[in-house]
Design an enzyme around this catalytic site. Structure first.
Site, PDB file in Angstrom:
ATOM      1  N   HIS A   1       0.829  -1.229   0.000  1.00 34.93           N
ATOM      2  CA  HIS A   1       0.000   0.000   0.000  1.00 34.93           C
ATOM      3  C   HIS A   1       0.859   1.273   0.000  1.00 34.93           C
ATOM      4  O   HIS A   1       0.513   2.266   0.634  1.00 34.93           O
ATOM      5  CB  HIS A   1      -0.949   0.017   1.211  1.00 34.93           C
ATOM      6  CG  HIS A   1      -1.940  -1.111   1.202  1.00 34.93           C
ATOM      7  ND1 HIS A   1      -3.125  -1.051   0.513  1.00 34.93           N
ATOM      8  CD2 HIS A   1      -1.901  -2.334   1.785  1.00 34.93           C
ATOM      9  CE1 HIS A   1      -3.784  -2.189   0.684  1.00 34.93           C
ATOM     10  NE2 HIS A   1      -3.060  -2.984   1.438  1.00 34.93           N
TER      11      HIS A   1
ATOM     12  N   ASN B   1     -10.304  -3.183   1.854  1.00 34.41           N
ATOM     13  CA  ASN B   1      -9.927  -3.118   0.439  1.00 34.41           C
ATOM     14  C   ASN B   1     -11.175  -2.847  -0.393  1.00 34.41           C
ATOM     15  O   ASN B   1     -12.284  -2.834   0.140  1.00 34.41           O
ATOM     16  CB  ASN B   1      -9.322  -4.455  -0.008  1.00 34.41           C
ATOM     17  CG  ASN B   1      -7.847  -4.589   0.360  1.00 34.41           C
ATOM     18  OD1 ASN B   1      -7.125  -3.614   0.453  1.00 34.41           O
ATOM     19  ND2 ASN B   1      -7.426  -5.811   0.574  1.00 34.41           N
TER      20      ASN B   1
END
Ligand code: NDP
Length: 503
Positions: free
Chosen positions: A56, A129
């Protein structure tokens, strides 16, 4: 009236006389050691980079609020959800997963969707997510899985062999692979995608009753995706397109919004449900657990400084508030350790005190002291141990999670739940996707898997075949593989298949 021009100073406030010409011994030089302004400026510059997140790394963020629109008080005592109309400040960070900080926003990848609610009982982080599921169900596999999307140790290039080798040896991934290689793997912007908590979480009420929940954040803008061609051209045209889109939309007053829904399962339903409700590779079917609306999330303010607020933001799935707790989902249990651990590495042990991470709507009192970059009063002269008889902060029993049953042997055991890894991937392909979705899925997969060695292509095609015969057959055809060989591999156990396709 124009603001009075600020005077340039050193890091310690002393005025600076010249910021263009280094102090030299004669003309042209050399430069003198005693130019401490130059030394400070260079030394700070040398230390500007902090470790990027191992996953990320590329992201964008914004502030906003959450407003409760549905009464869920019979399920959770969380105060920020206690009343219809109640609003809570929040910060959201969206991201891609596998790429480096400079990678393109349009890459095929799941998107991180992390929300920090600044509640009056502490910060609650929902670190999800844009997909309701994940590739693997055991955290022991996570570092390996991520390595397959990083660079080949020898070539330093991305490597389809690494990626597909791992996935084809890990059949539980096929459901998430099917979503990732659908056009949902390339969302048009961060505004045009849903968010999911992905794990199962526990909610409990003030009577101590508990429920299992799954979170869904449904975009009010509607889902919009790029095709593979559109994503490829956007990567070239503007690698930061989603970051820019989020910022610009908020600046224009076009505030992105999502509806928060939860699916709720009672412990009795969980006890004899047809599959493991804590398995992150599966969704809970809507027909069995209809979504219940909880509230609305709106993003209406951009950060003023990207590094301070977005790069230094730090989320943890372990940041719970009373009324919300963990489930036995193994991936969640692993993340409870890994997220705060990575932030301590990246930002230092006092990362919780950085403004974007600190508890804004309630005080923070405990006995943790000192450590790198402790920049508040460090507890002042208050006691630094517990218990104490000097009126230091004391635990409040009512904030404890209710006790829960645990039984069984300590064991490392393969997943043995009777339902298999392929049903939901097959359902998605057969029942949910349109003809266009299926066509794009096949070409997205063949375009990528085609770069891997043939034996890996065969093994992965067998996995798709097990999800759905047509799905596997179309992949095999697209790759020019022998369907009979794919069928033979699909009939094997995972171990036999690995043996038959070993390198
Ligand atoms: P439903 O028909 O009730 O739900 C299907 C859901 O699939 C939709 O509500 C939508 O969820 C999502 N969806 C629609 N198109 C696509 C696509 N092209 N790619 C991925 N997801 C899509 O059936 P079930 O609840 O029984 O689920 C059937 C299958 O749908 C599952 O096996 C799973 O693969 C997929 N799915 C299910 C979700 C769930 O929570 N039950 C969530 C997402 C996918 P959304 O509104 O969240 O976008």
């Amino acid at each position: 009236m124009a603001e009075k021009k600020k005077k340039l100073t050193s890091n310690f406030g002393a005025p600076v006389g010249d910021d263009q010409n280094s102090l030299t011994a004669g003309i042209p030089g050399p430069v003198l050691m005693q130019d401490v302004h130059l030394l400070e400026k260079l030394a700070h510059f040398d230390r500007e980079r902090i470790p990027e997140r191992v996953v990320h790394a590329k992201g964008a963020g914004a502030y906003g609020y959450f407003e409760v629109t549905g009464d869920v008080t019979r399920y959770t005592k969380a105060k920020f959800l206690s009343e219809v109309g109640k609003k809570t400040d929040l910060f959201v960070r969206f991201s891609t997963v596998g790429g480096e900080k400079g990678s393109a926003d349009a890459e095929r990848d799941p998107r991180g969707f992390a929300v920090k609610f600044y509640t009056e009982e502490g910060n609650y982080d929902l670190v999800g997510n844009n997909t309701p599921i994940f590739f693997i169900r055991d955290p022991l596999k996570f570092p390996d899985f991520i390595h397959t999307q990083k660079r080949n140790p020898a070539t330093n290039c991305k490597d389809p062999d690494m990626f597909w080798d791992f996935l084809s040896l890990t059949p539980e991934s096929v459901h998430q692979v099917t979503i990732l290689f659908s056009d949902r793997g390339t969302p048009k912007t961060y505004r045009h995608m849903n968010g999911y908590g992905s794990h199962t979480f526990k909610w409990y009420n003030d009577k101590g009753e508990y429920f299992w929940v799954q979170y869904h954040l449904k975009t009010e803008a509607g889902i919009q995706n790029f095709t593979a061609e559109e994503a490829d051209s956007m990567k070239v045209k503007d690698p930061d397109h989603a970051t820019r889109d989020l910022y610009d939309s908020i600046e224009k007053g076009e505030y992105p919004a999502w509806r928060l829904e939860v699916q709720i399962m009672t412990p009795e339903q969980a006890a004899d449900y047809r599959f493991d409700p804590f398995d992150i590779t599966k969704v809970w079917p809507h027909a069995d657990f209809p979504p219940v609306t909880v509230g609305r999330m709106v993003l209406d303010r951009n950060p003023e400084n990207y590094f301070a607020e977005v790069e230094q933001s730090a989320f943890s799935p372990g940041n719970f508030v009373p009324g919300i707790a963990a489930s036995p989902d193994k991936m969640l249990q692993g993340r409870l350790f890994s997220y705060p651990d990575t932030h301590r590495h990246r930002l230092g042990p006092n990362y919780h005190m950085l403004p974007v991470n600190s508890a804004k709507n309630c005080p923070m009192h405990n006995y943790q002291r000192d450590g790198l970059m402790r920049f508040d009063s460090n507890g002042g002269g208050q006691p630094n141990y517990y218990p104490n008889s000097f009126n230091g902060p004391a635990p409040d029993e009512s904030a404890s999670d209710p006790a829960f049953e645990v039984s069984g042997q300590g064991v490392r055991q393969k997943y043995t739940h009777p339902n298999d890894d392929f049903v939901q991937a097959g359902d998605l392909y057969r029942k949910v996707m349109s003809d266009t979705d299926r066509g794009n899925l096949i070409s997205n997969i063949t375009g990528n898997l085609g770069g891997a060695q043939k034996r890996i292509q065969l093994r992965q095609s067998a996995i798709f075949y097990k999800a759905d015969k047509e799905y596997g057959a179309r992949i095999a055809e697209g790759l020019g593989l022998d369907l009979k060989e794919v069928e033979r591999l699909a009939a094997m156990s995972p171990e036999e298949r690995a043996e038959a396709t070993a390198g």
